[in-house]
Scaffold this motif. Structure first.
Motif, short mmCIF file in Angstrom:
data_model
loop_
_atom_site.label_atom_id
_atom_site.label_comp_id
_atom_site.label_asym_id
_atom_site.label_seq_id
_atom_site.Cartn_x
_atom_site.Cartn_y
_atom_site.Cartn_z
N MET A 130 0.84 -1.17 0.00
CA MET A 130 0.00 0.00 0.00
C MET A 130 0.88 1.23 0.00
O MET A 130 1.78 1.38 0.81
N ASP A 131 0.62 2.16 -0.91
CA ASP A 131 1.34 3.43 -0.95
C ASP A 131 0.70 4.39 0.04
O ASP A 131 -0.52 4.54 0.09
N VAL A 132 1.54 5.04 0.82
CA VAL A 132 1.05 6.01 1.79
C VAL A 132 1.46 7.40 1.33
O VAL A 132 2.63 7.65 1.05
N ASP A 133 0.49 8.27 1.23
CA ASP A 133 0.76 9.66 0.87
C ASP A 133 0.91 10.44 2.17
O ASP A 133 -0.06 10.86 2.78
N TYR A 134 2.18 10.60 2.61
CA TYR A 134 2.43 11.26 3.88
C TYR A 134 2.00 12.72 3.88
O TYR A 134 1.58 13.25 4.90
#
Length: 180
Positions: A1-5
């Motif tokens: 899962m890509d996390v958009d910080y």
């Protein structure tokens, strides 16, 4: 899962500020809403604009530095100031990214407590500091030590707070400070 910080930072349910030398270098939407100022107005500004007075900014900064140096983090409840000069209770927590230089860089969270605790009386800076420490359950002697004033002076400020809040006892004062 890509996390958009960046999105997580912007959408956090509490106010978040990244700081350098007590200057705001980034903040999220919640900070802007809480303090009633745009991101453009806040960035590059000293935290001083969020304090009720320059004295409180200086005293609290001096008080926090050794705690940040030892523990690396700090938190308290205090009265802050919105852009429209409205005072409100706020829970502030922060972490120094370098304990050896505690104000050099950090991350701070701000939580608006005004829905649970209302500032009803006009208070001086010292009265706000004493009130915040009373809410932490501190005694007059402990408050005096923390603020570098005598416990008798703290008792004078507590008596003023009791008059302003029409409180009959110290417990009643704490209740009225919490209830607003």
């Amino acid at each position: 899962m890509d996390v958009d910080y960046r999105q997580a930072f912007d959408m956090a349910p509490v106010g978040l500020v990244l700081s350098r030398n007590r200057t705001m270098i980034d903040c999220n939407r919640q900070v802007c809403e809480m303090f009633g100022a745009s991101r453009e107005v806040l960035l590059g500004q000293s935290f001083q604009i969020l304090y009720p007075s320059p004295d409180e900014y200086e005293r609290l900064g001096a008080h926090m530095a050794p705690i940040l140096n030892i523990k690396g983090y700090y938190s308290d409840d205090r009265i802050m100031k919105r852009a429209n000069n409205e005072m409100f209770w706020c829970h502030v927590s922060g972490r120094a990214l370098n304990r050896d230089a505690p104000h050099a860089s950090g991350i701070w969270s701000f939580e608006d407590l005004s829905s649970q605790r209302v500032v009803k009386a006009e208070l001086t800076g010292r009265e706000r500091e004493v009130a915040a420490r009373l809410l932490q359950g501190m005694t007059s002697k402990e408050i005096g030590k923390a603020l570098l004033i005598s416990h008798r002076t703290v008792e004078i400020y507590r008596a003023r707070l009791m008059r302003k809040y029409s409180a009959s006892t110290a417990a009643d004062l704490v209740h009225k400070l919490i209830a607003g």
